[in-house]
Structures are given as C-alpha cells and as structure tokens.
Design a protein around this motif. Structure first.
Motif, PDB file in Angstrom:
ATOM      1  N   ARG A  84     -16.367 -58.185   8.261  1.00 24.26           N
ATOM      2  CA  ARG A  84     -16.548 -56.826   8.762  1.00 24.26           C
ATOM      3  C   ARG A  84     -16.874 -55.874   7.608  1.00 24.26           C
ATOM      4  NH1 ARG A  84     -14.522 -56.595  13.959  1.00 24.26           N
ATOM      5  NH2 ARG A  84     -13.214 -58.364  14.576  1.00 24.26           N
ATOM      6  N   ALA A  85     -17.671 -54.860   7.892  1.00 26.64           N
ATOM      7  CA  ALA A  85     -18.057 -53.848   6.895  1.00 26.64           C
ATOM      8  C   ALA A  85     -18.394 -54.510   5.573  1.00 26.64           C
ATOM      9  CB  ALA A  85     -16.942 -52.825   6.724  1.00 26.64           C
ATOM     10  N   PRO A  86     -19.398 -55.389   5.548  1.00 26.37           N
ATOM     11  CA  PRO A  86     -19.634 -56.190   4.341  1.00 26.37           C
ATOM     12  C   PRO A  86     -19.966 -55.371   3.103  1.00 26.37           C
ATOM     13  CG  PRO A  86     -21.475 -56.395   5.882  1.00 26.37           C
ATOM     14  CD  PRO A  86     -20.381 -55.676   6.614  1.00 26.37           C
ATOM     15  N   ARG A  87     -20.639 -54.243   3.283  1.00 28.62           N
ATOM     16  CA  ARG A  87     -20.983 -53.435   2.105  1.00 28.62           C
ATOM     17  C   ARG A  87     -19.793 -52.611   1.613  1.00 28.62           C
ATOM     18  NH1 ARG A  87     -25.614 -53.783   5.131  1.00 28.62           N
ATOM     19  NH2 ARG A  87     -27.477 -54.426   3.978  1.00 28.62           N
ATOM     20  N   LEU A  88     -19.155 -51.892   2.505  1.00 29.92           N
ATOM     21  CA  LEU A  88     -18.025 -51.056   2.110  1.00 29.92           C
ATOM     22  C   LEU A  88     -16.904 -51.891   1.509  1.00 29.92           C
ATOM     23  CD1 LEU A  88     -16.495 -48.372   2.026  1.00 29.92           C
ATOM     24  CD2 LEU A  88     -15.780 -48.811   4.396  1.00 29.92           C
ATOM     25  N   LEU A  89     -16.466 -52.912   2.245  1.00 28.65           N
ATOM     26  CA  LEU A  89     -15.378 -53.745   1.744  1.00 28.65           C
ATOM     27  C   LEU A  89     -15.831 -54.589   0.556  1.00 28.65           C
ATOM     28  CD1 LEU A  89     -13.779 -54.889   5.117  1.00 28.65           C
ATOM     29  CD2 LEU A  89     -12.826 -53.293   3.446  1.00 28.65           C
ATOM     30  N   GLY A  90     -17.083 -55.022   0.569  1.00 31.33           N
ATOM     31  CA  GLY A  90     -17.578 -55.844  -0.527  1.00 31.33           C
ATOM     32  C   GLY A  90     -17.587 -55.102  -1.853  1.00 31.33           C
ATOM     33  N   TRP A  91     -18.113 -53.862  -1.853  1.00 29.60           N
ATOM     34  CA  TRP A  91     -18.115 -53.091  -3.091  1.00 29.60           C
ATOM     35  C   TRP A  91     -16.708 -52.716  -3.517  1.00 29.60           C
ATOM     36  CZ3 TRP A  91     -22.046 -53.898  -5.755  1.00 29.60           C
ATOM     37  CH2 TRP A  91     -23.348 -53.908  -5.244  1.00 29.60           C
ATOM     38  N   ALA A 122     -20.367 -59.195  -6.908  1.00 31.30           N
ATOM     39  CA  ALA A 122     -21.322 -58.103  -7.045  1.00 31.30           C
ATOM     40  C   ALA A 122     -22.527 -58.295  -6.135  1.00 31.30           C
ATOM     41  CB  ALA A 122     -21.778 -57.988  -8.497  1.00 31.30           C
ATOM     42  N   ALA A 123     -22.886 -59.539  -5.831  1.00 32.59           N
ATOM     43  CA  ALA A 123     -24.100 -59.819  -5.051  1.00 32.59           C
ATOM     44  C   ALA A 123     -23.846 -59.859  -3.547  1.00 32.59           C
ATOM     45  CB  ALA A 123     -24.711 -61.150  -5.499  1.00 32.59           C
ATOM     46  N   LEU A 124     -22.664 -60.266  -3.132  1.00 36.67           N
ATOM     47  CA  LEU A 124     -22.403 -60.436  -1.703  1.00 36.67           C
ATOM     48  C   LEU A 124     -22.560 -59.148  -0.890  1.00 36.67           C
ATOM     49  CD1 LEU A 124     -19.459 -63.008  -1.577  1.00 36.67           C
ATOM     50  CD2 LEU A 124     -21.734 -63.243  -0.554  1.00 36.67           C
ATOM     51  N   PRO A 125     -22.175 -57.972  -1.393  1.00 37.13           N
ATOM     52  CA  PRO A 125     -22.378 -56.761  -0.576  1.00 37.13           C
ATOM     53  C   PRO A 125     -23.839 -56.493  -0.243  1.00 37.13           C
ATOM     54  CG  PRO A 125     -20.801 -56.334  -2.324  1.00 37.13           C
ATOM     55  CD  PRO A 125     -21.386 -57.680  -2.599  1.00 37.13           C
ATOM     56  N   THR A 126     -24.764 -57.038  -1.026  1.00 35.27           N
ATOM     57  CA  THR A 126     -26.192 -56.812  -0.766  1.00 35.27           C
ATOM     58  C   THR A 126     -26.750 -57.767   0.285  1.00 35.27           C
ATOM     59  OG1 THR A 126     -26.988 -58.364  -2.473  1.00 35.27           O
ATOM     60  CG2 THR A 126     -26.414 -56.130  -3.176  1.00 35.27           C
ATOM     61  N   ARG A 129     -24.993 -58.277   6.920  1.00 37.27           N
ATOM     62  CA  ARG A 129     -24.134 -58.951   7.890  1.00 37.27           C
ATOM     63  C   ARG A 129     -24.550 -60.398   8.072  1.00 37.27           C
ATOM     64  NH1 ARG A 129     -20.683 -55.811  10.590  1.00 37.27           N
ATOM     65  NH2 ARG A 129     -20.955 -53.545  10.465  1.00 37.27           N
ATOM     66  N   ALA A 130     -23.555 -61.244   8.301  1.00 45.22           N
ATOM     67  CA  ALA A 130     -23.810 -62.665   8.540  1.00 45.22           C
ATOM     68  C   ALA A 130     -22.656 -63.219   9.355  1.00 45.22           C
ATOM     69  CB  ALA A 130     -23.954 -63.424   7.220  1.00 45.22           C
ATOM     70  N   ARG A 131     -22.991 -64.035  10.354  1.00 44.10           N
ATOM     71  CA  ARG A 131     -21.970 -64.621  11.222  1.00 44.10           C
ATOM     72  C   ARG A 131     -21.910 -66.113  10.997  1.00 44.10           C
ATOM     73  NH1 ARG A 131     -22.637 -62.801  17.320  1.00 44.10           N
ATOM     74  NH2 ARG A 131     -20.698 -63.999  17.371  1.00 44.10           N
ATOM     75  N   HIS A 132     -20.730 -66.657  11.128  1.00 38.91           N
ATOM     76  CA  HIS A 132     -20.552 -68.098  10.974  1.00 38.91           C
ATOM     77  C   HIS A 132     -21.372 -68.839  12.033  1.00 38.91           C
ATOM     78  CE1 HIS A 132     -17.281 -68.149   7.975  1.00 38.91           C
ATOM     79  NE2 HIS A 132     -16.970 -66.968   8.496  1.00 38.91           N
ATOM     80  N   GLY A 133     -22.079 -69.863  11.578  1.00 36.47           N
ATOM     81  CA  GLY A 133     -22.862 -70.686  12.488  1.00 36.47           C
ATOM     82  C   GLY A 133     -24.220 -70.129  12.836  1.00 36.47           C
ATOM     83  N   ASP A 134     -24.586 -68.959  12.319  1.00 35.16           N
ATOM     84  CA  ASP A 134     -25.884 -68.352  12.624  1.00 35.16           C
ATOM     85  C   ASP A 134     -26.976 -69.087  11.851  1.00 35.16           C
ATOM     86  OD1 ASP A 134     -28.068 -66.798  13.166  1.00 35.16           O
ATOM     87  OD2 ASP A 134     -27.149 -64.892  12.602  1.00 35.16           O
ATOM     88  N   PRO A 135     -27.951 -69.727  12.523  1.00 37.61           N
ATOM     89  CA  PRO A 135     -28.981 -70.492  11.814  1.00 37.61           C
ATOM     90  C   PRO A 135     -30.149 -69.651  11.315  1.00 37.61           C
ATOM     91  CG  PRO A 135     -29.266 -70.769  14.167  1.00 37.61           C
ATOM     92  CD  PRO A 135     -28.057 -69.885  13.990  1.00 37.61           C
ATOM     93  N   THR A 136     -30.235 -68.386  11.730  1.00 38.29           N
ATOM     94  CA  THR A 136     -31.354 -67.560  11.282  1.00 38.29           C
ATOM     95  C   THR A 136     -31.272 -67.368   9.766  1.00 38.29           C
ATOM     96  OG1 THR A 136     -30.109 -65.528  11.694  1.00 38.29           O
ATOM     97  CG2 THR A 136     -31.495 -66.356  13.474  1.00 38.29           C
ATOM     98  N   ARG A 137     -32.444 -67.282   9.143  1.00 35.72           N
ATOM     99  CA  ARG A 137     -32.505 -67.262   7.679  1.00 35.72           C
ATOM    100  C   ARG A 137     -32.625 -65.837   7.159  1.00 35.72           C
ATOM    101  NH1 ARG A 137     -33.200 -71.969   4.902  1.00 35.72           N
ATOM    102  NH2 ARG A 137     -33.134 -73.820   6.220  1.00 35.72           N
ATOM    103  N   THR A 138     -32.098 -65.633   5.963  1.00 39.43           N
ATOM    104  CA  THR A 138     -32.089 -64.317   5.346  1.00 39.43           C
ATOM    105  C   THR A 138     -32.456 -64.439   3.876  1.00 39.43           C
ATOM    106  OG1 THR A 138     -30.633 -62.533   4.608  1.00 39.43           O
ATOM    107  CG2 THR A 138     -29.578 -64.611   5.119  1.00 39.43           C
ATOM    108  N   GLU A 139     -33.406 -63.622   3.435  1.00 43.28           N
ATOM    109  CA  GLU A 139     -33.779 -63.607   2.032  1.00 43.28           C
ATOM    110  C   GLU A 139     -32.750 -62.856   1.196  1.00 43.28           C
ATOM    111  OE1 GLU A 139     -37.699 -62.065   1.632  1.00 43.28           O
ATOM    112  OE2 GLU A 139     -38.670 -63.915   2.353  1.00 43.28           O
ATOM    113  N   ALA A 140     -32.155 -61.814   1.768  1.00 45.80           N
ATOM    114  CA  ALA A 140     -31.119 -61.078   1.038  1.00 45.80           C
ATOM    115  C   ALA A 140     -29.928 -61.989   0.735  1.00 45.80           C
ATOM    116  CB  ALA A 140     -30.672 -59.866   1.846  1.00 45.80           C
ATOM    117  N   GLY A 141     -29.531 -62.788   1.724  1.00 43.05           N
ATOM    118  CA  GLY A 141     -28.455 -63.743   1.489  1.00 43.05           C
ATOM    119  C   GLY A 141     -28.854 -64.814   0.495  1.00 43.05           C
ATOM    120  N   GLY A 142     -30.128 -65.242   0.558  1.00 45.44           N
ATOM    121  CA  GLY A 142     -30.613 -66.229  -0.398  1.00 45.44           C
ATOM    122  C   GLY A 142     -30.555 -65.704  -1.824  1.00 45.44           C
TER     123      GLY A 142
END
Length: 314
Positions: A84-91, A122-126, A129-142
């Motif tokens: 939840r709140a990946p950017r706020l909590l991540g930073w 430092a990189a994960l907040p960027t 959002r990502a859900r467990h088991g979601d097969p769609t691909r993301t360049e930001a996550g990559g």
C-alpha cells in the motif's frame, strides 16, 4: 543500454521482492541490528558520522532520535510490505533506514553487505504499484530490480578491488582466512584449516569469484539462476565456516530470481486443501423437492403367464 536497464518484468515479481525487502527491514531492526539502540549509551564525542552524515548534516544520535527512528521505521516497514502507498511508505522506509545505518556505521566499523539493500530501498518507491501474481510487465519495476542487481554485483567486484588496493597479492597469499577462523571459526572450519595450502587456494578462489561476478549479466538467461545459486552456496559456505551471514546482501540478491513463482499464501491454501481431503459423497438418495415432476404411476396389470396367457382380472 536503456532497454537493458529498463527490461520489463512481471509486476508480481516486483510485489514479491518489495514484500521480502520490507519484511527484512522489520526483522533487521529486532534481530540483526538491535544493538544500534545501544549507541545512545556511547559518549557523543565518539560519533564520527560518515561523509553523507557530515554533508546533510545529521544530528548526533540520542535516545529520543534513535527511539523515534526505530518505532516509526518498524511500523512503516510492516505497512510497506503490504504494497500500500508504495511511494509514500517506500520513501519513508528508505530515509529512516538510511539514518539507522548512518548511526550504526559511524562508530568505526562500516559493513559493505548493506549496499545492495539500500539501493533496493531507494529504487522500489519508483516502481509504482504492483500486486502479487500480476503477470503484466513493467519497465519501472524492471529498472528497480536492475539497479539492485548492479549494486549486488558491485559489492563483489569492489570488494576485490579493495583487497588489491590495501593488500595487493599479499591478500591472497597471506593468512586472512586463518585469522578469521581463529577469531570466529566453526568446527568445520577447523577441519578445513588442517588441509595444507587449502586456505591459500580458497583465498585465490574468492578473488577470482569476486572479479568474475559481473559475468552474471552476460551468461544466457537459462543459466543465470544457476549462477545465482552458486553465489548463495558461496555465502552458505561462509556461514558454515566463519559465521558471516551477509543477510542483507542475500535479500537484495533475490532481485535476480523469478520471485513471482513463489506464492506462499497460495501454497498454504493448497496444502490446507490437500489435508482436508476430497469432499465426502454420501449414498443417500437425493430428497425430492417440490419442483420435481411426479414419478409415472406403475400399472396394476398382472404379469402374463408364459403358458396360459394373461391372468384374469377377477
């Protein structure tokens, strides 16, 4: 190069990596580095902050500061592990854990096994959002996973560079491992130390392993997991002989693994289903419901006699 740095990965992999990293941060506070809280008992004039602590500048840690960082970071890490709140909590987690590490490493000893973990935080907040088991691909996550991988390999390669910088080839031919075994060796290490020249061979092997570690990026993808498995086996041998775990580094190194295939909640459900067994089937006939059509009436005609023909009705 840009395509390699931002190679898309499944969002489920990012979610699994995020949960693992943040849960480790919470565990680190209470299992691996609770001693950081004792720094408040050390006289303040012994505090020699790292370069980043001098540039910001950060205050000399006291009981209020360290206690606040501990409790807020613990709660924030557990919440961030949910995704939840990946950017706020991540930073928030990154900033507080960074301060936690500055306090830990500003009294004369700096561990290099947390570099990859700090880059991951430092990189994960960027990554978004990502859900467990979601097969769609993301360049930001990559990108978040890739820079973590680079940090992990830099930890190995720069460790070799530091050995050459401060010890030269004498590091490989000296008594580095022998001293480590004397200080914190196990029974297994004592057995290994009795083999002539084996420790010298091991030191050359460590240097070769660290210098060649960047090759993990150029090996075929089908072999990469096996190479990472070898990396883990190296650390397993380190724990078994001189009790150095490199736990934060090992967590960061999972950025190389297809974590989206490991789904503990789904696995637990399957195990519970198997233990419960298949549904029980009863032999009782199904009770008729009011909507069922009536059964056809059976005629009362006597059965015919095979010799005389049909029996009389009277």
């Amino acid at each position: 190069m840009t395509g390699w740095l931002t190679e898309a990965v499944p969002r489920g992999r990012v979610a699994a990596f995020r949960t693992l990293v943040y849960l480790f941060v919470a565990a680190d506070l209470v299992v691996f580095t609770p001693w950081v809280r004792t720094r408040v008992d050390v006289p303040g004039d012994l505090y020699r902050p790292l370069l980043i602590g001098r540039l910001l500048p950060l205050p000399t840690p006291d009981e209020a500061l360290v206690g606040m960082v501990f409790w807020v970071l613990l709660v924030a890490a557990l919440l961030a592990a949910t995704g939840r709140a990946p950017r706020l909590l991540g930073w928030t987690v990154f900033a507080l854990y960074f301060e936690w590490m500055i306090v830990a490493m500003s009294y004369g000893k700096v561990d290099h096994d947390r570099f990859g973990l700090l880059v991951a935080l430092a990189a994960l907040p960027t990554a978004g959002r990502a859900r467990h088991g979601d097969p769609t691909r993301t360049e930001a996550g990559g990108w978040a996973l890739r820079v973590t991988q680079i940090a992990v390999i830099c930890t190995y390669f720069l460790a070799a560079w530091a050995k050459f910088r401060f010890g030269g080839l004498d590091w490989a031919t000296g008594s580095v491992l022998a001293r480590a075994i004397i200080r914190r060796g196990t029974d297994l290490a004592d057995l290994i130390a009795q083999v002539p020249h084996l420790l010298i061979v091991a030191q050359f092997g460590i240097l070769a392993f660290e210098l060649l570690s960047p090759l993990v990026f150029v090996v075929p993808a089908r072999w990469r997991t096996a190479v990472i498995g070898f990396f883990y086996s190296f650390h397993l041998a380190t724990v078994a002989t001189i009790t150095i775990s490199f736990a934060p580094h090992l967590v960061a190194m999972t950025a190389f693994l297809p974590l989206e295939k490991v789904r503990p909640v789904l696995l637990a459900r399957r195990l519970l289903t198997r233990r419960a067994g298949p549904p029980t089937v009863t032999d009782h006939p199904r009770s008729a419901s009011p909507a069922d059509p009536p059964a056809p009436a059976t005629p009362l005609t006597p059965a015919p006699d095979p010799v005389t023909g049909p029996a009389p009705l009277g």
